[in-house]
Design a protein around this motif. Structure first.
Motif, PDB file in Angstrom:
ATOM      1  N   THR A 268      36.295  36.485  56.240  1.00 16.98           N
ATOM      2  CA  THR A 268      36.398  35.755  55.252  1.00 16.98           C
ATOM      3  C   THR A 268      36.792  36.361  54.156  1.00 16.98           C
ATOM      4  N   GLY A 269      36.566  37.695  53.974  1.00 17.86           N
ATOM      5  CA  GLY A 269      36.884  38.386  52.670  1.00 17.86           C
ATOM      6  C   GLY A 269      38.393  38.925  52.689  1.00 17.86           C
ATOM      7  N   LEU A 270      38.733  39.125  53.791  1.00 19.08           N
ATOM      8  CA  LEU A 270      40.237  39.489  54.242  1.00 19.08           C
ATOM      9  C   LEU A 270      41.217  38.185  53.848  1.00 19.08           C
ATOM     10  N   ALA A 271      40.528  37.230  54.134  1.00 18.37           N
ATOM     11  CA  ALA A 271      41.348  35.523  54.089  1.00 18.37           C
ATOM     12  C   ALA A 271      41.262  35.489  52.781  1.00 18.37           C
ATOM     13  N   ALA A 272      40.077  35.547  52.093  1.00 20.23           N
ATOM     14  CA  ALA A 272      40.076  35.409  50.521  1.00 20.23           C
ATOM     15  C   ALA A 272      41.205  36.126  49.886  1.00 20.23           C
ATOM     16  N   TRP A 273      41.309  37.369  50.268  1.00 21.02           N
ATOM     17  CA  TRP A 273      42.392  38.305  49.612  1.00 21.02           C
ATOM     18  C   TRP A 273      43.903  37.792  49.910  1.00 21.02           C
ATOM     19  N   GLY A 274      44.029  37.460  51.104  1.00 25.61           N
ATOM     20  CA  GLY A 274      45.339  37.054  51.516  1.00 25.61           C
ATOM     21  C   GLY A 274      45.902  35.679  50.730  1.00 25.61           C
ATOM     22  N   PHE A 275      44.952  34.660  50.812  1.00 24.13           N
ATOM     23  CA  PHE A 275      45.285  33.425  50.109  1.00 24.13           C
ATOM     24  C   PHE A 275      45.640  33.555  48.674  1.00 24.13           C
ATOM     25  N   ILE A 276      44.656  34.397  47.847  1.00 24.54           N
ATOM     26  CA  ILE A 276      44.840  34.528  46.443  1.00 24.54           C
ATOM     27  C   ILE A 276      46.173  35.287  46.356  1.00 24.54           C
ATOM     28  N   LEU A 277      46.148  36.306  46.800  1.00 19.41           N
ATOM     29  CA  LEU A 277      47.504  37.048  46.748  1.00 19.41           C
ATOM     30  C   LEU A 277      48.941  36.074  47.171  1.00 19.41           C
ATOM     31  N   LEU A 278      48.698  35.326  48.141  1.00 15.65           N
ATOM     32  CA  LEU A 278      49.914  34.259  48.205  1.00 15.65           C
ATOM     33  C   LEU A 278      49.943  33.136  47.406  1.00 15.65           C
ATOM     34  N   SER A 279      48.883  32.855  46.539  1.00 12.23           N
ATOM     35  CA  SER A 279      48.654  31.941  45.657  1.00 12.23           C
ATOM     36  C   SER A 279      49.419  32.140  44.246  1.00 12.23           C
ATOM     37  N   GLY A 280      50.054  33.561  43.830  1.00  9.81           N
ATOM     38  CA  GLY A 280      50.534  33.716  42.884  1.00  9.81           C
ATOM     39  C   GLY A 280      49.574  34.258  41.718  1.00  9.81           C
ATOM     40  N   VAL A 281      47.979  34.244  42.016  1.00  7.23           N
ATOM     41  CA  VAL A 281      47.171  35.018  41.344  1.00  7.23           C
ATOM     42  C   VAL A 281      47.087  36.405  41.620  1.00  7.23           C
ATOM     43  N   HIS A 282      46.986  37.259  40.829  1.00  8.11           N
ATOM     44  CA  HIS A 282      47.050  38.632  41.426  1.00  8.11           C
ATOM     45  C   HIS A 282      45.765  38.976  42.144  1.00  8.11           C
ATOM     46  N   ALA A 283      46.112  39.690  43.234  1.00  6.90           N
ATOM     47  CA  ALA A 283      45.165  39.915  44.311  1.00  6.90           C
ATOM     48  C   ALA A 283      43.765  40.367  43.860  1.00  6.90           C
ATOM     49  N   THR A 284      43.805  41.246  42.912  1.00  5.52           N
ATOM     50  CA  THR A 284      42.654  41.866  42.252  1.00  5.52           C
ATOM     51  C   THR A 284      41.541  40.943  41.998  1.00  5.52           C
ATOM     52  N   ILE A 285      41.818  39.861  41.710  1.00 11.46           N
ATOM     53  CA  ILE A 285      40.988  38.665  41.291  1.00 11.46           C
ATOM     54  C   ILE A 285      40.231  38.363  42.481  1.00 11.46           C
ATOM     55  N   ALA A 286      40.655  38.633  43.502  1.00  8.69           N
ATOM     56  CA  ALA A 286      39.977  38.341  44.843  1.00  8.69           C
ATOM     57  C   ALA A 286      38.765  39.199  44.834  1.00  8.69           C
ATOM     58  N   GLY A 287      38.804  40.417  44.573  1.00  6.64           N
ATOM     59  CA  GLY A 287      37.806  41.313  44.570  1.00  6.64           C
ATOM     60  C   GLY A 287      36.631  40.885  43.655  1.00  6.64           C
ATOM     61  N   VAL A 288      37.208  40.415  42.343  1.00  4.22           N
ATOM     62  CA  VAL A 288      36.300  39.912  41.467  1.00  4.22           C
ATOM     63  C   VAL A 288      35.364  38.807  41.878  1.00  4.22           C
ATOM     64  N   LEU A 289      36.021  37.735  42.345  1.00  3.80           N
ATOM     65  CA  LEU A 289      35.375  36.849  42.928  1.00  3.80           C
ATOM     66  C   LEU A 289      34.560  36.965  44.073  1.00  3.80           C
ATOM     67  N   LEU A 290      34.931  37.750  45.092  1.00  2.00           N
ATOM     68  CA  LEU A 290      33.954  37.987  46.141  1.00  2.00           C
ATOM     69  C   LEU A 290      32.758  38.746  45.669  1.00  2.00           C
TER      70      LEU A 290
END
Length: 387
Positions: free
Chosen positions: A208-230
């Protein structure tokens, strides 16, 4: 591993990595190394396709923001930021440390067309700043480190907001929603780690962590935000355990690798001159941060003078903290890459400004810290520390 968890060694490692990147980029093998960093690697079956340098900044650096977010979660619930009253003075100082550098940068770049780089000098590198304080500030009152830590964390929150809001491109709300769902699943799974089937839960967290990173990366939001949210979503007790386990790897591999790749910049020849971007960042980090943090911190202390939760720092201590705040490095380098992503030459000058401004701030901080150490020893307010 203990060495990589200390405050001192990671700061030295970060400096060596950045210097090595700059030296390599300007050596005979520089063009080949820079070209290699642009080689693309994709994930089969997905739309993810990044250059090697972006695998570092959009992939590995997510782990750094994950740990920062876990620390933020702790400080907001059990640490120095757990109440508005405790956070008030560091928040004042952080605000000054953001607004004054922006003003300095905009005054230098006014009319140049490069005003969009204003977020670059707003960041403070927690690891580097605390490392410099640990190396040269032995004996200083503990309140100085606590104040710097709280200020730097608030400063990082501002940087995270800038990354999320200013540098989102072509937002795909479907992908963003999927990323948020994956993040929520990650948070829910982390609260089941004390139950049976722990191995399966850990596997689920990774997926789920990798999925969150991949989806957020492809959403147009910078991928580092995935780390913040997780990091914010994870249950605190296991999050702190994970942070302890990951800290040496982030300090010893992720941050030095990012510093090296970000510093792969060719220094312009003397005849080429340097744009206002370089000078804006160069001046905003050491001058803007020092004036903004120390000035706003001084005002904040007087506004909350009667609050017993705050340990009052002398103006000299605040000035030293302000100098430490000018050490931008990690987040500033990332902001430089984002602000001028479509203008490589300007981006490189911004990066050079970050490196030079951070080093000026570090040298100024060392001088000021050593002066404060001498002052506190003479005044009998220095504390004894174990070697």
């Amino acid at each position: 591993m203990k060495l990589l968890r200390s405050a001192r060694f990671p700061a030295i490692l970060l400096l060596i990595a950045a210097a090595t990147g700059l030296i390599v980029a300007n050596s005979a093998i520089g063009p080949a190394v820079i070209e290699f960093s642009h080689v693309h690697l994709g994930v089969p079956g997905t739309e993810i396709d990044l250059s090697l340098s972006h695998w570092v900044s959009d992939g590995l650096l997510v782990l750094f923001f994950f740990l920062v977010s876990i620390e933020l979660q702790f400080e907001l619930t059990r640490g120095e930021l757990r109440s508005a009253r405790r956070a008030a003075v560091p928040a004042f100082a952080a605000a000054g440390g953001v607004l004054v550098p922006i003003a300095v940068y905009l005054s230098v770049t006014a009319g140049s067309g490069f005003e969009a780089g204003w977020p670059i000098p707003t960041a403070t590198d927690i690891a580097f700043a605390l490392g410099v304080l640990a190396i040269f500030g032995r004996g200083l009152p503990s309140g100085i480190r606590i104040f710097l830590l709280a200020l730097a964390i608030i400063d990082d929150v501002v940087g995270i907001v800038f990354i999320a809001v200013l540098f989102a491109t072509d937002l795909d709300f479907g992908m963003l929603s999927a990323g948020l769902v994956a993040t929520a699943m990650f948070g829910a799974l982390s609260r089941l780690l004390h139950t049976r089937g722990r191995a399966w839960i850990i596997a689920g967290l990774v997926v789920t962590g990798l999925a969150a990173w991949g989806f957020i990366l492809l959403s147009g939001v910078h991928a580092t935000i995935a780390g913040v949210l997780l990091g914010l979503a994870m249950a605190q007790t296991p999050a702190l355990v994970v942070r302890h386990a990951m800290e040496p790897w982030v300090n010893g591999v992720v941050l030095p690798l990012f510093a090296f790749t970000a510093a792969l910049v060719v220094i312009p020849s003397a005849g080429d001159g340097l744009s206002p971007v370089f000078w804006g960042v160069l001046l905003a980090l050491p001058i803007g941060k020092l004036i903004g943090i120390s000035g706003a911190g001084w005002i904040g202390q007087r506004l909350f003078a009667g609050d017993p939760t705050h340990e009052k720092l002398a103006l000299g201590d605040l000035v030293a903290v302000g100098a430490l705040g000018g050490i931008g490095f990690t987040v500033s380098l990332l902001l430089a890459n984002l602000a001028f992503a479509t203008e490589p030459l300007v981006r490189d000058e911004a990066i050079l400004g970050v490196l030079a401004g951070s080093m000026i701030s570090a040298v100024a901080a060392v001088v000021l810290i050593l002066a404060r150490v001498r002052h506190h020893r003479r005044a009998g307010t220095a504390i004894e520390e174990d070697a």
